[in-house]
Design a protein around this motif. Structure first.
Motif, short mmCIF file in Angstrom:
data_model
loop_
_atom_site.label_atom_id
_atom_site.label_comp_id
_atom_site.label_asym_id
_atom_site.label_seq_id
_atom_site.Cartn_x
_atom_site.Cartn_y
_atom_site.Cartn_z
N TRP A 183 0.80 -1.25 0.01
CA TRP A 183 0.02 -0.04 -0.04
C TRP A 183 0.85 1.43 0.06
CZ3 TRP A 183 -4.02 2.56 -1.04
CH2 TRP A 183 -4.57 3.86 -0.36
N LYS A 184 1.81 1.21 0.83
CA LYS A 184 2.63 2.43 0.93
C LYS A 184 3.99 2.28 1.50
CE LYS A 184 1.42 6.98 2.98
NZ LYS A 184 0.23 7.69 3.84
N CYS A 185 4.90 3.12 1.03
CA CYS A 185 6.32 3.19 1.69
C CYS A 185 6.47 4.77 2.30
CB CYS A 185 7.39 3.01 0.67
SG CYS A 185 9.04 3.22 1.10
N VAL A 186 7.03 4.51 3.61
CA VAL A 186 7.15 5.83 4.36
C VAL A 186 8.64 5.96 4.85
CG1 VAL A 186 4.74 5.85 4.99
CG2 VAL A 186 6.29 4.89 6.41
N GLU A 192 6.32 4.16 12.52
CA GLU A 192 5.40 3.76 13.74
C GLU A 192 4.15 4.69 13.75
OE1 GLU A 192 5.98 3.35 18.62
OE2 GLU A 192 7.49 3.49 17.28
N SER A 193 4.25 5.74 13.62
CA SER A 193 3.30 6.95 13.79
C SER A 193 2.34 6.84 12.64
CB SER A 193 3.82 8.39 13.73
OG SER A 193 4.57 8.62 12.42
N GLU A 194 2.54 6.35 11.40
CA GLU A 194 1.72 6.08 10.30
C GLU A 194 0.91 4.82 10.62
OE1 GLU A 194 0.43 7.14 6.45
OE2 GLU A 194 2.03 8.29 7.53
N VAL A 195 1.65 3.68 11.06
CA VAL A 195 1.04 2.48 11.51
C VAL A 195 -0.05 2.77 12.41
CG1 VAL A 195 0.93 0.28 12.28
CG2 VAL A 195 2.34 1.17 10.41
N ASP A 196 0.24 3.70 13.61
CA ASP A 196 -0.39 3.86 14.72
C ASP A 196 -1.76 4.59 14.41
OD1 ASP A 196 1.13 2.61 16.51
OD2 ASP A 196 2.12 4.42 17.40
N LEU A 197 -1.80 5.69 13.29
CA LEU A 197 -2.60 6.40 12.93
C LEU A 197 -3.86 5.37 12.14
CD1 LEU A 197 -3.74 9.23 12.69
CD2 LEU A 197 -2.61 9.42 10.63
N LEU A 198 -3.29 4.54 11.46
CA LEU A 198 -4.18 3.76 10.69
C LEU A 198 -4.83 2.70 11.68
CD1 LEU A 198 -4.80 3.01 7.76
CD2 LEU A 198 -3.18 1.64 7.53
N ALA A 199 -4.07 2.28 12.67
CA ALA A 199 -4.69 1.33 13.58
C ALA A 199 -5.93 2.11 14.29
CB ALA A 199 -3.57 0.61 14.41
N ARG A 200 -5.68 3.11 14.78
CA ARG A 200 -6.70 3.89 15.38
C ARG A 200 -7.90 4.26 14.52
NH1 ARG A 200 -2.31 6.70 17.47
NH2 ARG A 200 -2.56 8.64 16.24
#
Length: 263
Positions: A183-186, A192-200
């Protein structure tokens, strides 16, 4: 079960599984497989879970099978690798695909062999720029397992799938995103912050709708257009009777943020 090869956490509807053998690049052992199976069974049985995050500890995501965990050498009786698929890798892939909520894979480093294909069994894959994917099987005289021969041609097309599988070249996370493998490369610092945002986001989403979306999209590979439209009809009929749908419509009309309960 006491976990020694993985970390497990559940908080506010977000389950997190971390492959935790960083000194071995989180390579798979039979013990790790059994721990993952137990954790996934717990996660599926817990009605409070609305999203799963899968990642690796340390500098790698997963280097595939730990070859020292199964003895194989010239003159030694052959290892039944088909049995390994039946017992471990196959059930792991199918268990991830069957979870009735979104599964996010955060690829934090090298993903090789089975570790390169495990993320493809997840619904959303986000990788750090330093991460890479390597179909290393050809270097051992094997085929891409853990669903690799299924996922790769469907996501990339035959030409790219064949090149990766038969040459074993490293595919960077940036190239994987450009090709549509993930889906995405960051940036590494943002993973970590990108994944946390998506999880929330998913923890507050209409979970049943997410589950039916997963099933419908994955079913489309084997369905005719007529069959897929019939499936859409059935799912829409079911979801139209859900409390989350009523909440979504009400919130839209009232111009407020919806409060989905996942039902």
């Amino acid at each position: 079960m006491r976990y020694e090869s993985i970390l497990f956490e559940l908080k506010q509807g977000i389950a997190r599984l971390t492959l935790n053998r960083p000194d071995k690049l989180n390579s798979f052992t039979a013990a790790m497989h059994l721990e993952l199976r137990d954790a996934l069974e717990r996660i599926r049985a817990d009605k409070s879970v609305r999203v799963l995050v899968l990642t690796g500890a340390g500098r790698g995501f997963c280097a595939g099978q730990d070859l020292s965990d199964r003895a194989v050498a010239p003159g030694v009786d052959a290892v039944d690798l088909g049995d390994s698929i039946d017992k471990y890798y196959g059930p792991l892939v199918l268990a991830l695909r069957a979870l009735p909520f979104p599964v996010i894979c955060a690829v934090n480093g090298v993903a090789a062999g089975a570790g390169a294909n495990l993320p493809l069994a997840c619904d959303i894959v986000i990788a750090a720029k330093s991460a890479s994917f390597v179909e290393a099987f050809c270097k051992l005289g094997l085929i891409p397992d853990t669903g690799g021969t299924y996922f790769l041609p469907r996501l990339l097309g035959t030409a790219r799938a064949m090149g990766l599988a038969m040459l074993g070249h490293k595919l960077s996370a940036e190239q994987a995103a450009q090709w549509g493998l993930i889906w995405k490369c960051v940036d590494d610092a943002e993973l970590e912050s990108e994944v946390d945002l998506l999880a929330r986001h998913f923890a507050a989403a209409p979970t049943k709708g997410m589950a039916r979306t997963k099933r419908a999209i994955y079913a489309s590979a084997a369905n005719t257009l007529e069959q897929q439209i019939e499936l859409e009809r059935d799912f829409m009929r079911e979801l139209g009777n859900s409390s989350d749908y009523r909440e979504g419509v009400t919130a839209f009309i009232e111009k407020r943020a919806p409060q989905f309960q996942g039902a």
